[in-house]
Motif scaffolding. Structure first.
Motif, PDB file in Angstrom:
ATOM      1  N   LYS A  15      -0.875 -12.961 -27.057  1.00  0.00           N
ATOM      2  CA  LYS A  15      -1.811 -12.254 -27.940  1.00  0.00           C
ATOM      3  C   LYS A  15      -2.590 -13.232 -28.814  1.00  0.00           C
ATOM      4  O   LYS A  15      -3.798 -13.099 -28.985  1.00  0.00           O
ATOM      5  CB  LYS A  15      -1.067 -11.255 -28.812  1.00  0.00           C
ATOM      6  N   SER A  16      -1.904 -14.229 -29.343  1.00  0.00           N
ATOM      7  CA  SER A  16      -2.568 -15.179 -30.241  1.00  0.00           C
ATOM      8  C   SER A  16      -3.575 -16.063 -29.508  1.00  0.00           C
ATOM      9  O   SER A  16      -4.487 -16.609 -30.121  1.00  0.00           O
ATOM     10  CB  SER A  16      -1.532 -16.051 -30.947  1.00  0.00           C
ATOM     11  N   ARG A  17      -3.431 -16.202 -28.199  1.00  0.00           N
ATOM     12  CA  ARG A  17      -4.318 -17.065 -27.419  1.00  0.00           C
ATOM     13  C   ARG A  17      -5.548 -16.341 -26.865  1.00  0.00           C
ATOM     14  O   ARG A  17      -6.536 -16.980 -26.514  1.00  0.00           O
ATOM     15  CB  ARG A  17      -3.554 -17.698 -26.266  1.00  0.00           C
ATOM     16  N   ILE A  18      -5.515 -15.024 -26.759  1.00  0.00           N
ATOM     17  CA  ILE A  18      -6.650 -14.280 -26.202  1.00  0.00           C
ATOM     18  C   ILE A  18      -7.843 -14.436 -27.136  1.00  0.00           C
ATOM     19  O   ILE A  18      -7.762 -14.135 -28.322  1.00  0.00           O
ATOM     20  CB  ILE A  18      -6.287 -12.800 -25.993  1.00  0.00           C
ATOM     21  N   ALA A  34      -3.655  -5.535 -29.518  1.00  0.00           N
ATOM     22  CA  ALA A  34      -2.422  -4.998 -30.094  1.00  0.00           C
ATOM     23  C   ALA A  34      -1.207  -5.491 -29.325  1.00  0.00           C
ATOM     24  O   ALA A  34      -1.296  -5.857 -28.153  1.00  0.00           O
ATOM     25  CB  ALA A  34      -2.465  -3.474 -30.068  1.00  0.00           C
ATOM     26  N   ILE A  35      -0.076  -5.473 -30.018  1.00  0.00           N
ATOM     27  CA  ILE A  35       1.186  -5.843 -29.390  1.00  0.00           C
ATOM     28  C   ILE A  35       2.224  -4.795 -29.750  1.00  0.00           C
ATOM     29  O   ILE A  35       2.262  -4.295 -30.878  1.00  0.00           O
ATOM     30  CB  ILE A  35       1.625  -7.262 -29.824  1.00  0.00           C
ATOM     31  N   VAL A  40       1.191  -6.485 -24.493  1.00  0.00           N
ATOM     32  CA  VAL A  40      -0.056  -6.819 -25.182  1.00  0.00           C
ATOM     33  C   VAL A  40      -1.167  -5.975 -24.568  1.00  0.00           C
ATOM     34  O   VAL A  40      -1.285  -5.893 -23.346  1.00  0.00           O
ATOM     35  CB  VAL A  40      -0.403  -8.317 -25.025  1.00  0.00           C
ATOM     36  N   THR A  41      -1.988  -5.360 -25.421  1.00  0.00           N
ATOM     37  CA  THR A  41      -3.103  -4.542 -24.954  1.00  0.00           C
ATOM     38  C   THR A  41      -4.408  -5.080 -25.532  1.00  0.00           C
ATOM     39  O   THR A  41      -4.496  -5.353 -26.728  1.00  0.00           O
ATOM     40  CB  THR A  41      -2.926  -3.071 -25.373  1.00  0.00           C
ATOM     41  N   VAL A  42      -5.410  -5.212 -24.658  1.00  0.00           N
ATOM     42  CA  VAL A  42      -6.749  -5.653 -25.041  1.00  0.00           C
ATOM     43  C   VAL A  42      -7.708  -4.513 -24.716  1.00  0.00           C
ATOM     44  O   VAL A  42      -7.715  -4.009 -23.591  1.00  0.00           O
ATOM     45  CB  VAL A  42      -7.178  -6.906 -24.243  1.00  0.00           C
ATOM     46  N   LEU A  43      -8.519  -4.106 -25.696  1.00  0.00           N
ATOM     47  CA  LEU A  43      -9.515  -3.057 -25.487  1.00  0.00           C
ATOM     48  C   LEU A  43     -10.878  -3.601 -25.887  1.00  0.00           C
ATOM     49  O   LEU A  43     -11.036  -4.147 -26.981  1.00  0.00           O
ATOM     50  CB  LEU A  43      -9.181  -1.821 -26.323  1.00  0.00           C
ATOM     51  N   THR A  44     -11.865  -3.446 -24.991  1.00  0.00           N
ATOM     52  CA  THR A  44     -13.221  -3.904 -25.298  1.00  0.00           C
ATOM     53  C   THR A  44     -14.037  -2.757 -25.879  1.00  0.00           C
ATOM     54  O   THR A  44     -13.682  -1.588 -25.729  1.00  0.00           O
ATOM     55  CB  THR A  44     -13.945  -4.426 -24.042  1.00  0.00           C
ATOM     56  N   LYS A  45     -15.149  -3.114 -26.505  1.00  0.00           N
ATOM     57  CA  LYS A  45     -16.045  -2.076 -27.016  1.00  0.00           C
ATOM     58  C   LYS A  45     -16.735  -1.385 -25.846  1.00  0.00           C
ATOM     59  O   LYS A  45     -16.794  -1.915 -24.731  1.00  0.00           O
ATOM     60  CB  LYS A  45     -17.067  -2.667 -27.979  1.00  0.00           C
ATOM     61  N   PHE A  85      -6.895  -3.719 -20.911  1.00  0.00           N
ATOM     62  CA  PHE A  85      -5.972  -4.559 -20.158  1.00  0.00           C
ATOM     63  C   PHE A  85      -4.618  -4.473 -20.837  1.00  0.00           C
ATOM     64  O   PHE A  85      -4.528  -4.601 -22.058  1.00  0.00           O
ATOM     65  CB  PHE A  85      -6.422  -6.026 -20.171  1.00  0.00           C
ATOM     66  N   THR A  86      -3.586  -4.272 -20.061  1.00  0.00           N
ATOM     67  CA  THR A  86      -2.236  -4.234 -20.605  1.00  0.00           C
ATOM     68  C   THR A  86      -1.395  -5.264 -19.870  1.00  0.00           C
ATOM     69  O   THR A  86      -1.326  -5.254 -18.641  1.00  0.00           O
ATOM     70  CB  THR A  86      -1.613  -2.832 -20.446  1.00  0.00           C
ATOM     71  N   PHE A  87      -0.787  -6.160 -20.642  1.00  0.00           N
ATOM     72  CA  PHE A  87       0.092  -7.192 -20.099  1.00  0.00           C
ATOM     73  C   PHE A  87       1.501  -6.912 -20.594  1.00  0.00           C
ATOM     74  O   PHE A  87       1.713  -6.781 -21.798  1.00  0.00           O
ATOM     75  CB  PHE A  87      -0.309  -8.586 -20.598  1.00  0.00           C
TER      76      PHE A  87
END
Length: 90
Positions: A15-18, A34-35, A40-45, A85-87
């Motif tokens: 998460k800290s590296r994204i 978010a974690i 870890v989940t990444v959401l774009t606009k 994206f969910t990792f």
């Protein structure tokens, strides 16, 4: 078996590296990073006026690709798009 604590620590490191997301080579804003435990989940606009998707990439703070998806997807019928994206560290 990898311990829960180590999996959560590894997820926190990821998460800290994204740093950023590229959609067809163009930077798109990350609206949520978010974690939850080892996930870890990444959401774009939401993006408008995208008719075709060829690549979606996530990069780290050094400009290295974390993950990349290549496709040939016609999305001309969609009004707006966002990407999630969910990792999960297992």
């Amino acid at each position: 078996m990898i311990s829960t604590i180590y999996r959560e620590r590894t997820a926190a490191d990821l998460k800290s590296r994204i740093d950023h997301v590229l959609l067809n080579g163009q930077k798109t804003e990350i609206v949520e990073l978010a974690i939850d435990g080892a996930t870890v989940t990444v959401l774009t606009k939401r993006e408008e006026d995208i008719k075709h998707i060829e690549t979606v990439q996530i990069f780290d703070e050094l400009g290295n690709v974390i993950t990349e998806r290549k496709t040939d997807l016609d999305v001309s019928e969609n009004r707006t798009l966002d990407f999630r994206f969910t990792f999960e560290v297992v």
